[in-house]
Design an enzyme around this catalytic site. Structure first.
Site, short mmCIF file in Angstrom:
data_model
loop_
_atom_site.label_atom_id
_atom_site.label_comp_id
_atom_site.label_asym_id
_atom_site.label_seq_id
_atom_site.Cartn_x
_atom_site.Cartn_y
_atom_site.Cartn_z
N ASN A 7 51.26 71.02 77.00
CA ASN A 7 52.53 70.39 76.65
C ASN A 7 52.33 69.63 75.34
O ASN A 7 51.79 68.53 75.34
CB ASN A 7 52.94 69.46 77.81
N ARG A 63 54.88 74.41 77.27
CA ARG A 63 56.19 73.80 77.15
C ARG A 63 56.72 74.08 75.74
O ARG A 63 56.04 73.81 74.76
CB ARG A 63 56.10 72.30 77.36
N HIS A 152 65.11 68.34 77.66
CA HIS A 152 64.55 67.74 78.88
C HIS A 152 64.84 68.56 80.13
O HIS A 152 64.81 68.04 81.24
CB HIS A 152 65.13 66.32 79.14
N GLY A 184 62.36 59.43 74.76
CA GLY A 184 63.59 60.21 74.62
C GLY A 184 64.34 60.01 75.92
O GLY A 184 63.72 59.81 76.96
N ARG A 213 65.81 56.55 68.77
CA ARG A 213 66.97 57.38 68.40
C ARG A 213 68.26 56.71 68.85
O ARG A 213 68.32 56.09 69.90
CB ARG A 213 66.87 58.76 69.06
N GLU A 361 56.38 67.19 84.44
CA GLU A 361 56.73 68.42 83.73
C GLU A 361 55.61 69.45 83.84
O GLU A 361 55.86 70.64 83.95
CB GLU A 361 57.02 68.11 82.26
P1 ADP Z 1 57.90 59.80 76.70
O1 ADP Z 1 59.33 60.12 76.61
O2 ADP Z 1 57.26 59.57 75.35
O3 ADP Z 1 57.11 60.66 77.63
P2 ADP Z 1 57.73 57.81 78.77
O4 ADP Z 1 58.45 58.65 79.76
O5 ADP Z 1 56.30 57.47 79.01
O6 ADP Z 1 57.90 58.33 77.29
O7 ADP Z 1 58.56 56.45 78.67
C1 ADP Z 1 58.21 55.45 77.78
C2 ADP Z 1 59.13 54.28 78.03
O8 ADP Z 1 58.95 53.81 79.37
C3 ADP Z 1 58.86 53.12 77.10
O9 ADP Z 1 60.07 52.59 76.63
C4 ADP Z 1 58.20 52.11 78.03
O10 ADP Z 1 58.50 50.82 77.62
C5 ADP Z 1 58.89 52.39 79.35
N1 ADP Z 1 58.11 51.81 80.44
C6 ADP Z 1 56.94 52.24 80.94
N2 ADP Z 1 56.53 51.38 81.93
C7 ADP Z 1 57.46 50.42 82.03
C8 ADP Z 1 57.62 49.26 82.86
N3 ADP Z 1 56.72 48.93 83.77
N4 ADP Z 1 58.71 48.50 82.67
C9 ADP Z 1 59.62 48.82 81.73
N5 ADP Z 1 59.53 49.89 80.94
C10 ADP Z 1 58.46 50.68 81.07
#
Ligand code: ADP
Length: 594
Positions: A7, A63, A152, A184, A213, A361
């Site tokens: 991925n 992916r 997504h 995202g 974004r 994923e």
């Molecule tokens: P990506 O889309 O890059 O895979 P993720 O699904 O890992 O990203 O999501 C990242 C987001 O999740 C960030 O905004 C991060 O702040 C938020 N996040 C992760 N853990 C927590 C938490 N415990 N509390 C609040 N937000 C969180």
């Protein structure tokens, strides 16, 4: 059978190796990759393949973020798939090039292993046209592929599947709103198992507020920034993709954790960022509930969806009117257990369940890859173009002259695909006991028997009962009156509902492994309404060009002729009643033949 999943993101490579029971044998993530400094994607791939030397691999799933609307399912990778991924690179410049890099690297290291592309766009590719169409000039939209693709998809489909598992109901009986809230973010209306609407559009920029974004912005703002703000395309791109969203709003960070902390200490812009994020997501949930006429569950996934209890609580505020009753305690301690895939955070009697799903994923890609590899069909069998025949007639010289005058000859309007056949300028009116249908095309050349071909709907309108017949077999068929500019002809027989058939050159027949007069089934797998046509007659002749003919009712039943593309395969019912697949490929849209 071990399946490797790769991925590739814009700055990361995630990978996982699953065995046949979906247990993880190896898993990892390389982050902060950059083409210019530090580690590159290629370095990460080199490390990954080094790590894999100790394992057997039997298939590789990749992916791929953007496959346009051509791919509606995971697809074995061949040269055509590679060129399609290349084609969509400009629309997904941060993702598709890296997926291609991984695919080509994997192919050169393991030339004998099957590679499968699992597309983020595929789940949305059958969105109804009302959801995928932007209300801009139709011709401009056609010319530049401006439609909503959605992204997504792998995550939305996975989360929906996990939710259905918890609810112990088939996915195709449920209306779900899935919220993938990560860096995202997008929402999806999963209506009876299909994406009916999603918030990302032509690019992953539309919809919800994201890390950096903007999501939805009035397009007029962009015109204004160009016209009076002096913004260049590059500056707009940076503004909307990198400096907006949570980061632009808060001025602090794109990471919600930092923003929540600042907000708790009274930081005004951090509080605004959280409010805008939650308000936008709530709006989408309400809109999708309306679009689907109700919802059974709301599903949260992605880093924010899985981890931020306070964001979930905010989003769900005021949704009681939909039947959502959040259990505040369960929400706050909703940490998903290590071996679990989900946690439920609604009250037990809430009419709408709220479920938090750990996104996975890689697992979904492995599952799809195994499925595709297990059912792979020969890829060298061609697709069958479909022509939709509107009502028309074939006439004898005698009938033609009675209708259009002594000595009249048919005049060609346009040639048809079958050599020598053409649509004439001349049209006749059909007069039945109930109604008449005017302006029915005559096809040339003239024949030795009169034959009028209509669809079932036409029969009801005319008030006649025409039998389904092979072309040419008009004996004992229905009577019909024809009216032309020079006279009227009452046919005692000749009105039929043409049996669906495929014209094949002998070479096509050999390739499909069928003979003249065989009956086959043809699957329209990928339309908005997939359908298998049974009892399709194969007609083989040296002069034929491969083409299936169906009438307008049949085309409408499969939503063909309206949609721009679909998928087609030829099936043959084998002796034990199963459907043996002979071929697979793209359905080619054709204008109506007459
Ligand atoms: P990506 O889309 O890059 O895979 P993720 O699904 O890992 O990203 O999501 C990242 C987001 O999740 C960030 O905004 C991060 O702040 C938020 N996040 C992760 N853990 C927590 C938490 N415990 N509390 C609040 N937000 C969180």
């Amino acid at each position: 059978m071990n399946t490797l999943v790769i991925n590739c993101g814009s700055s990361s490579v995630k990978y996982a190796l699953f065995d046949a029971h979906e247990s993880v044998l190896l898993q990892g993530k390389r982050e902060r990759l950059s083409a210019n400094e530090g580690k590159s994607h290629q370095d990460a791939l080199n490390e990954l393949f080094k790590e894999l030397e100790a394992f057997d691999i039997s298939a590789i799933g990749h992916r791929v973020v953007h496959g346009g609307d051509a791919f509606r399912a995971p697809t074995p990778i061949d040269v055509d798939v590679i060129s399609a991924i290349e084609r969509w690179c400009p629309a997904a410049p941060m993702h598709n090039p890296y997926a291609l890099m991984a695919i080509q690297d994997a192919q050169s290291r393991f030339p004998d292993l099957p590679n499968v592309a699992v597309f983020d766009t595929a789940f949305h590719a059958r969105m109804p046209r009302r959801a995928s169409t932007y209300a801009i000039d139709h011709d401009v939209a056609q010319k530049h592929d401006i439609r909503r693709f959605g992204f997504h998809g792998i995550s939305h489909e996975y989360a929906a599947g996990v939710a259905a598992g918890f609810l112990q109901r088939p996915l195709d009986s449920l209306r779900l709103v899935t919220l993938h809230l990560g860096n995202g973010a997008s929402a999806c209306a999963v209506e009876y198992g299909r994406s009916a609407e999603t918030s990302m559009g032509n690019t992953p920029l539309e919809g919800l507020v994201m890390g950096t974004r903007s999501g939805d912005v009035d397009a007029g703002v962009l015109l204004g920034l160009c016209q009076s703000g002096g913004y260049s395309i590059e500056e707009l791109n940076t503004l909307l993709n990198r400096n907006s969203g949570l980061k632009g709003l808060s001025g602090i960070s794109n990471d919600l954790r930092d923003i929540e902390e600042a907000a708790a200490q009274g930081h005004d812009r951090a509080q605004l960022a959280i409010n805008v994020f939650a308000h936008r997501a709530r709006k989408y949930v309400g809109a999708y509930a309306a679009a689907m006429g109700g919802i059974d569950a709301i599903v949260f996934t992605g880093g924010i969806g899985e981890n931020s209890a306070s964001m979930r609580e905010r989003i769900l505020q005021r949704l009681e009117f939909l039947g959502v009753q959040l259990d505040l305690d369960r929400n706050r301690r909703s940490q998903i257990a290590k071996d679990e895939e989900y946690a439920v955070i609604s009250e037990p009697h809430s009419r709408v369940d709220v479920i938090v799903v750990k996104t996975n994923e890689e697992r979904m890609i492995a599952r799809e890859t195994q499925r595709v590899v297990g059912t792979e069909t020969p890829s060298d069998v061609p697709s069958i173009p479909i022509a939709v025949s509107a009502r028309h007639c074939h006439l004898t010289q005698e009938t033609f002259e009675k209708l259009f005058g002594a000595g009249a000859e048919p005049t060609m309007d346009k040639p048809l695909v079958q050599p020598g056949q053409f649509a004439c300028k001349e049209r006749v009116n059909l007069i039945g006991p109930r109604n008449r249908i005017d302006g029915v095309r005559v096809l040339g050349p003239l024949r030795s028997v009169d034959q009028v071909e209509v669809a079932r709907t036409d029969e009801f309108r005319l008030g006649v009962d025409a039998p389904v017949r092979d072309s040419g077999k008009v004996s004992g068929s229905a009577p019909i009156t024809l009216e032309g500019p020079a006279g009227t002809v009452k046919l005692k027989e000749g009105l039929i509902c043409a049996r669906r058939h495929i014209h094949m050159h002998p070479d096509d027949a050999t390739q499909f492994g069928v003979n003249d007069k065989d009956e086959v089934s043809v699957s329209i797998l990928d339309g908005e309404r997939s359908l298998i046509f049974g009892d399709v007659l194969v007609r083989v002749k040296d002069s034929y060009v491969l083409e299936m003919h169906i009438d307008t009712d049949e085309a409408n039943a499969a939503e063909l002729g309206r949609g721009a593309s679909g998928g087609l395969s030829v099936n043959d019912i084998d002796s034990d009643g199963g459907v043996k697949q002979l071929g697979k490929g793209a359905y080619q849209k054709k204008e109506k033949t007459v």
